[in-house]
Write an enzyme that holds these catalytic residues in place. Structure first.
Site, mmCIF file in Angstrom:
data_model
loop_
_atom_site.group_PDB
_atom_site.id
_atom_site.type_symbol
_atom_site.label_atom_id
_atom_site.label_comp_id
_atom_site.label_asym_id
_atom_site.label_seq_id
_atom_site.Cartn_x
_atom_site.Cartn_y
_atom_site.Cartn_z
ATOM 1 N N CYS A 16 0.865 -1.187 0.000
ATOM 2 C CA CYS A 16 0.000 0.000 0.000
ATOM 3 C C CYS A 16 0.899 1.233 0.000
ATOM 4 O O CYS A 16 2.068 1.151 -0.401
ATOM 5 C CB CYS A 16 -0.976 -0.015 1.175
ATOM 6 S SG CYS A 16 -0.196 0.020 2.809
ATOM 7 N N ASN A 19 2.255 1.485 4.372
ATOM 8 C CA ASN A 19 2.582 0.195 5.038
ATOM 9 C C ASN A 19 2.291 0.242 6.541
ATOM 10 O O ASN A 19 2.977 -0.398 7.325
ATOM 11 C CB ASN A 19 4.052 -0.218 4.777
ATOM 12 C CG ASN A 19 4.355 -1.675 5.135
ATOM 13 O OD1 ASN A 19 5.476 -1.990 5.523
ATOM 14 N ND2 ASN A 19 3.398 -2.563 5.032
ATOM 15 N N CYS A 21 -1.431 0.688 7.393
ATOM 16 C CA CYS A 21 -2.874 0.394 7.507
ATOM 17 C C CYS A 21 -3.267 -0.832 6.683
ATOM 18 O O CYS A 21 -3.468 -1.916 7.221
ATOM 19 C CB CYS A 21 -3.710 1.588 7.071
ATOM 20 S SG CYS A 21 -3.482 3.068 8.084
ATOM 21 N N ARG A 22 -3.382 -0.662 5.369
ATOM 22 C CA ARG A 22 -3.971 -1.719 4.544
ATOM 23 C C ARG A 22 -3.064 -2.920 4.331
ATOM 24 O O ARG A 22 -3.505 -4.067 4.499
ATOM 25 C CB ARG A 22 -4.381 -1.132 3.181
ATOM 26 C CG ARG A 22 -5.510 -0.125 3.291
ATOM 27 C CD ARG A 22 -5.661 0.684 2.015
ATOM 28 N NE ARG A 22 -4.513 1.566 1.815
ATOM 29 C CZ ARG A 22 -4.292 2.309 0.750
ATOM 30 N NH1 ARG A 22 -5.157 2.257 -0.258
ATOM 31 N NH2 ARG A 22 -3.240 3.103 0.658
ATOM 32 N N SER A 23 -1.806 -2.684 3.951
ATOM 33 C CA SER A 23 -0.972 -3.867 3.635
ATOM 34 C C SER A 23 -0.574 -4.662 4.881
ATOM 35 O O SER A 23 -0.493 -5.898 4.796
ATOM 36 C CB SER A 23 0.239 -3.502 2.767
ATOM 37 O OG SER A 23 1.087 -2.580 3.398
ATOM 38 N N ASP A 133 -8.122 3.976 1.034
ATOM 39 C CA ASP A 133 -7.177 4.370 2.080
ATOM 40 C C ASP A 133 -7.976 4.817 3.313
ATOM 41 O O ASP A 133 -8.706 5.810 3.247
ATOM 42 C CB ASP A 133 -6.326 5.515 1.539
ATOM 43 C CG ASP A 133 -5.254 5.949 2.510
ATOM 44 O OD1 ASP A 133 -5.304 5.524 3.680
ATOM 45 O OD2 ASP A 133 -4.381 6.724 2.080
HETATM 46 P P1 4NP Z 1 -1.809 2.802 4.128
HETATM 47 O O1 4NP Z 1 -2.459 4.140 4.721
HETATM 48 O O2 4NP Z 1 -1.271 3.151 2.758
HETATM 49 O O3 4NP Z 1 -2.961 1.865 4.051
HETATM 50 O O4 4NP Z 1 -0.733 2.361 5.086
HETATM 51 C C1 4NP Z 1 -1.762 5.352 4.773
HETATM 52 C C2 4NP Z 1 -0.975 5.648 5.863
HETATM 53 C C3 4NP Z 1 -0.331 6.862 5.923
HETATM 54 C C4 4NP Z 1 -0.458 7.769 4.891
HETATM 55 C C5 4NP Z 1 -1.246 7.467 3.801
HETATM 56 C C6 4NP Z 1 -1.892 6.250 3.738
HETATM 57 N N1 4NP Z 1 0.180 9.026 4.963
HETATM 58 O O5 4NP Z 1 -0.032 9.861 4.070
HETATM 59 O O6 4NP Z 1 0.939 9.283 5.911
#
Ligand code: 4NP
Length: 163
Positions: A16, A19, A21-23, A133
Site C-alpha cells: 500500500c 505500510n 494500515c492496509r498492507s 485508504d
Molecule cells: P496505508 O495508509 O497506505 O494503508 O498504510 C496510509 C498511511 C499513511 C499515509 C497514507 C496512507 N500518509 O499519508 O501518511
C-alpha cells in the site's frame, strides 16, 4: 527472504502507500488464513509501502485494533518497497491503482516477472475495485477495509491453491 530459492514456497508481498494500515492488515490476515489452512510451510508473506514516511513504525493503532477484534495479530514494521522485492516475490499485490502503477513502474525498470495484481481482483464482491485508504477516516472505515481485505485474501489463497 532467505528462502528465495525454495521453489516449494510461493512468496506474496502486499503493498500500500504507508505500510501501516492496509498492507499490514492484508499480511496479517493472509498469514492467519494460511495458518488455519495448515499451509505455513508453503508461503512466504510480507508487506511494504511505496512511500517512506512511516518506515520502522508499527501498524496504525486502528488497524491493530480491528485485527485483534477478529483474532488477527499484526506484527509487521513498516518498510519501503525496493527493486529487490520485485525480483524476489512471486506475487506483488497492490491495494489501489496508485500503488499498482508505482509497482508496475518499478517492475518495468527491473525487468521483474512477478505477478502483479490488485488485491480486490480476488474479491467476488467487488472484483477489480480498490481497497480505499482508511488513514484519514474513522474506525468504521477500518472495519470496512478489514472485511474486504479478508474476503480478498481468502480469494487469493483459494486461487493460489488451485494454481
Ligand atoms: P496505508 O495508509 O497506505 O494503508 O498504510 C496510509 C498511511 C499513511 C499515509 C497514507 C496512507 N500518509 O499519508 O501518511
Amino acid at each position: 527472504m532467505d528462502n528465495a530459492s525454495d521453489s516449494r514456497r510461493t512468496s506474496v508481498l502486499f503493498v500500500c502507500l504507508g505500510n501501516i494500515c492496509r498492507s499490514p492488515l492484508a499480511e496479517g490476515i493472509f498469514v492467519h488464513l494460511v495458518r488455519e489452512a495448515g499451509l505455513v510451510d508453503r508461503f512466504e508473506i510480507d508487506s511494504a509501502g511505496t512511500g517512506s514516511w512511516h518506515v520502522g513504525e508499527q501498524p496504525d493503532a486502528r488497524a491493530s485494533l480491528v485485527a485483534s477484534q477478529h483474532g488477527v495479530d499484526l506484527p509487521s514494521r513498516a518498510r519501503q518497497l525496493t527493486e529487490q522485492d520485485l525480483e524476489h516475490f512471486d506475487y506483488v499485490i497492490a491495494m489501489d491503482r496508485e500503488n499498482l502503477r508505482s509497482i508496475e513502474r518499478m517492475a518495468d525498470a527491473t525487468g521483474s516477472d512477478a505477478h502483479i495484481h490488485l488485491l480486490r481482483d480476488y474479491d467476488a464482491e467487488g472484483r477489480g475495485d480498490e481497497v480505499p485508504d482508511p488513514y484519514y477516516g474513522g474506525a468504521s472505515g477500518f472495519e470496512n477495509v478489514y472485511d474486504m481485505v479478508h474476503r480478498s485474501c481468502q480469494g487469493l489463497l483459494d486461487h493460489l491453491q488451485a494454481a
